[in-house]
Write a protein that holds these residues in place. Sequence first.
Motif, PDB file in Angstrom:
ATOM      1  N   LYS A 177       0.841  -1.195   0.000  1.00  0.00           N
ATOM      2  CA  LYS A 177       0.000   0.000   0.000  1.00  0.00           C
ATOM      3  C   LYS A 177       0.879   1.250   0.000  1.00  0.00           C
ATOM      4  CE  LYS A 177      -2.042   2.123   3.621  1.00  0.00           C
ATOM      5  NZ  LYS A 177      -2.124   3.536   3.207  1.00  0.00           N
ATOM      6  N   VAL A 178       0.460   2.257  -0.773  1.00  0.00           N
ATOM      7  CA  VAL A 178       1.171   3.543  -0.734  1.00  0.00           C
ATOM      8  C   VAL A 178       1.038   4.132   0.667  1.00  0.00           C
ATOM      9  CG1 VAL A 178       1.150   5.916  -1.614  1.00  0.00           C
ATOM     10  CG2 VAL A 178       0.814   4.006  -3.191  1.00  0.00           C
ATOM     11  N   GLY A 179       2.128   4.574   1.245  1.00  0.00           N
ATOM     12  CA  GLY A 179       2.078   5.232   2.549  1.00  0.00           C
ATOM     13  C   GLY A 179       1.754   6.706   2.367  1.00  0.00           C
ATOM     14  N   ILE A 180       0.842   7.225   3.183  1.00  0.00           N
ATOM     15  CA  ILE A 180       0.487   8.650   3.095  1.00  0.00           C
ATOM     16  C   ILE A 180       1.011   9.343   4.346  1.00  0.00           C
ATOM     17  CG2 ILE A 180      -1.364  10.318   2.709  1.00  0.00           C
ATOM     18  CD1 ILE A 180      -1.599   8.347   0.560  1.00  0.00           C
ATOM     19  N   VAL A 181       1.880  10.337   4.140  1.00  0.00           N
ATOM     20  CA  VAL A 181       2.490  11.056   5.256  1.00  0.00           C
ATOM     21  C   VAL A 181       2.170  12.541   5.115  1.00  0.00           C
ATOM     22  CG1 VAL A 181       4.672  11.725   6.343  1.00  0.00           C
ATOM     23  CG2 VAL A 181       4.397   9.403   5.455  1.00  0.00           C
ATOM     24  N   SER A 182       1.762  13.145   6.215  1.00  0.00           N
ATOM     25  CA  SER A 182       1.653  14.599   6.210  1.00  0.00           C
ATOM     26  C   SER A 182       2.273  15.123   7.493  1.00  0.00           C
ATOM     27  CB  SER A 182       0.202  15.058   6.050  1.00  0.00           C
ATOM     28  OG  SER A 182       0.172  16.449   5.793  1.00  0.00           O
ATOM     29  N   LEU A 238      -4.348   9.011   6.880  1.00  0.00           N
ATOM     30  CA  LEU A 238      -2.884   9.074   6.899  1.00  0.00           C
ATOM     31  C   LEU A 238      -2.275   7.815   7.520  1.00  0.00           C
ATOM     32  CD1 LEU A 238      -2.262  12.726   8.202  1.00  0.00           C
ATOM     33  CD2 LEU A 238      -2.144  11.914   5.836  1.00  0.00           C
ATOM     34  N   ASP A 239      -1.089   7.454   7.025  1.00  0.00           N
ATOM     35  CA  ASP A 239      -0.307   6.402   7.680  1.00  0.00           C
ATOM     36  C   ASP A 239       0.580   7.003   8.757  1.00  0.00           C
ATOM     37  OD1 ASP A 239      -0.574   3.694   6.005  1.00  0.00           O
ATOM     38  OD2 ASP A 239      -0.739   5.423   4.679  1.00  0.00           O
ATOM     39  N   ALA A 240       0.979   8.259   8.569  1.00  0.00           N
ATOM     40  CA  ALA A 240       1.826   8.907   9.567  1.00  0.00           C
ATOM     41  C   ALA A 240       1.664  10.413   9.526  1.00  0.00           C
ATOM     42  CB  ALA A 240       3.303   8.550   9.343  1.00  0.00           C
ATOM     43  N   ALA A 241       1.901  11.045  10.667  1.00  0.00           N
ATOM     44  CA  ALA A 241       1.888  12.500  10.773  1.00  0.00           C
ATOM     45  C   ALA A 241       3.111  12.945  11.554  1.00  0.00           C
ATOM     46  CB  ALA A 241       0.624  12.968  11.496  1.00  0.00           C
ATOM     47  N   THR A 249      -7.051  10.695  -0.544  1.00  0.00           N
ATOM     48  CA  THR A 249      -5.876   9.906  -0.946  1.00  0.00           C
ATOM     49  C   THR A 249      -5.738   8.686  -0.047  1.00  0.00           C
ATOM     50  OG1 THR A 249      -4.406  11.226   0.450  1.00  0.00           O
ATOM     51  CG2 THR A 249      -4.561  11.867  -1.868  1.00  0.00           C
ATOM     52  N   GLY A 250      -6.114   8.835   1.222  1.00  0.00           N
ATOM     53  CA  GLY A 250      -6.060   7.703   2.148  1.00  0.00           C
ATOM     54  C   GLY A 250      -6.972   6.577   1.680  1.00  0.00           C
ATOM     55  N   ALA A 251      -8.164   6.957   1.206  1.00  0.00           N
ATOM     56  CA  ALA A 251      -9.117   5.952   0.707  1.00  0.00           C
ATOM     57  C   ALA A 251      -8.568   5.281  -0.551  1.00  0.00           C
ATOM     58  CB  ALA A 251     -10.463   6.605   0.419  1.00  0.00           C
ATOM     59  N   ALA A 262     -15.847   6.091   1.474  1.00  0.00           N
ATOM     60  CA  ALA A 262     -15.125   4.889   1.893  1.00  0.00           C
ATOM     61  C   ALA A 262     -14.854   4.955   3.398  1.00  0.00           C
ATOM     62  CB  ALA A 262     -13.813   4.775   1.114  1.00  0.00           C
ATOM     63  N   PRO A 263     -14.728   3.785   4.040  1.00  0.00           N
ATOM     64  CA  PRO A 263     -14.533   3.760   5.489  1.00  0.00           C
ATOM     65  C   PRO A 263     -13.254   4.473   5.931  1.00  0.00           C
ATOM     66  CG  PRO A 263     -14.958   1.544   4.647  1.00  0.00           C
ATOM     67  CD  PRO A 263     -14.804   2.430   3.462  1.00  0.00           C
ATOM     68  N   VAL A 264     -13.348   5.117   7.078  1.00  0.00           N
ATOM     69  CA  VAL A 264     -12.187   5.789   7.657  1.00  0.00           C
ATOM     70  C   VAL A 264     -12.244   5.584   9.166  1.00  0.00           C
ATOM     71  CG1 VAL A 264     -13.414   8.018   7.717  1.00  0.00           C
ATOM     72  CG2 VAL A 264     -10.924   7.985   7.818  1.00  0.00           C
TER      73      VAL A 264
END
Lengths: 224, 332
Positions: free
Chosen positions: B45-50, B69-72, B160-162, B321-323
């Motif tokens: 899975k693509v990791g999403i970081v902000s 997000l995967d990380a902040a 983007t997370g979805a 989509a679920p979050v």
Amino acid sequence: MSDSTISGADVVRWIQVYASTIAENRDYLTQLDSAIGDGDHGTNMNRGMSAVIEKLDGATGDDVGGLLKTVGMTLVSKVGGAGGPLYGTLFMQMGAATTGKSDLAMGDWAKAVDAGLKGVQARGKAEPGDKTMIDALTPAAEALSKAAAAAASLSDALRSAAQAAEEGMKATIPLVARKGRASYLGERSAGHQDPGATSSFLLMKTAADTFADAGRPRADRKNE
Amino acid sequence: MKKLINNPDDVVREALQGTAAAHPDLKVFFDPHYIVRADAPVQGKVGIVSGGGSGHEPMHGGFVGMGMLDAACPGEVFTSPTPDQMLEATKAVSGGAGVLHIVKNYTGDVMNFEMAADLGKAEGIEVEAVVIDDDVAVQDSLYTAGRRGVGATVLAEKLTGAAAEAKATLAEVAELCKKVNDQSRSMGMALTSCVTPSAGKPTFELGDDEMEIGIGIHGEPGRERKKLAPASGIIEQIAGTIIGDLPFKQGDEVLAFVNGMGGTPLIELYVVYNELTKILDGKGVKITRNLIGSYITSLEMAGCSITLLKLDDELTKLWDAPVKTSGLRWGV
């Protein structure tokens, strides 16, 4: 002037003096930043330079390049905001330009400052006149190259660089900011001195103050 | 200054300690500071970081979790985080499909994320960065740092997370993030100033009967300061500026996001939403999704911002989509 060089110990002392100068000017820098930015320049620089001093504890300065790179890396990881990457890059590039040297002749110092300035420009993409730290560093670097070409004495060269940085800093007052948070103010940014140019002037001034007696014969020098 | 804190220097760290204690589905790291979902890295899975300065909670730490997000990376209050934080976060969420950095357009954030992307690439991680700049209060020109990143950041993180959760590729997720930014416009206003813990006094002075239109989320000045007016007039000005900028047209379907700045109660945000629906109805713009609450804040500032995102079927489906994060949670 060939015997008047900046030693690694001088560089350590310069960093220490710059750190204490930033601490003394913390509220002043923050006050300048509150007028046109987000009011954290003094706090951020002070946090970064305090971390640098901890990191340099016991450093001898045998490798000037390595020392300056450590300063840069520490600033990048401790300052944040725009100041972290910009001052971090400045010191890292100065370090890259002085790799392996245990002391610096005036020409080495001029090249190091120029390399630092070019790094800051590449990172921040600012031009002279945008009301940034570039406006203090550019005239200082030019003054150093000119002095190096004219074979001026080290202390005269450092003084002329500090003076050029001061003039550059003062010249930011009427400018309209085109980079950073101050640019959101547009015309309202005119009439205020740029805080980044101010901390850069202090960098050049502390270099002149600390390295001044590097120009005298070694036997007469204090602290060695 | 009246704040529920111990020492101004400890606010960020102590809040992170509280976050760690409250949310076992998050992992919180302290040297340097970053927050990751406990099941990271999710393989394939693509990791999403902000990340960004602290003081905007729940953004970004409150949006870490499944479907967002995967990380902040939290910086000091209103100060960009540093490249070492971003690098550690990037490595922690790298599941082999690359990592997207979502960056708000502020000089410091952009430069620190650029350095972090270089460091991540040097470690062999594919990194893409998308800069969010949706604030119409700032005139975009060659002579400014450009438009600021505000409300669209929350929407981009959700969408983007979805997409990443559905195993979209890094290129697809980055393209989606740009599309969300391109189709979003925001503007805010303030009734009172924020107070940063380190400064201890208001960031800007605003009279009891004044408001600042076009405020930034760090208390940066806006377009104009004027006498306080009824909500209808304020929202007409803000919504009108947003609608005219994209522009949003008759027949468009939008997500309407009414955001509180931190010190404004929900009841007032619903008054704002009511005004917004009347204005959009009048223009023939249809609200098909909405988000109302304080999601991108400026400490205790009173005021609001409005973000409109032009929707299509793809974005609507991703929104639904679920979050499962502490800040946004549905469908789970």
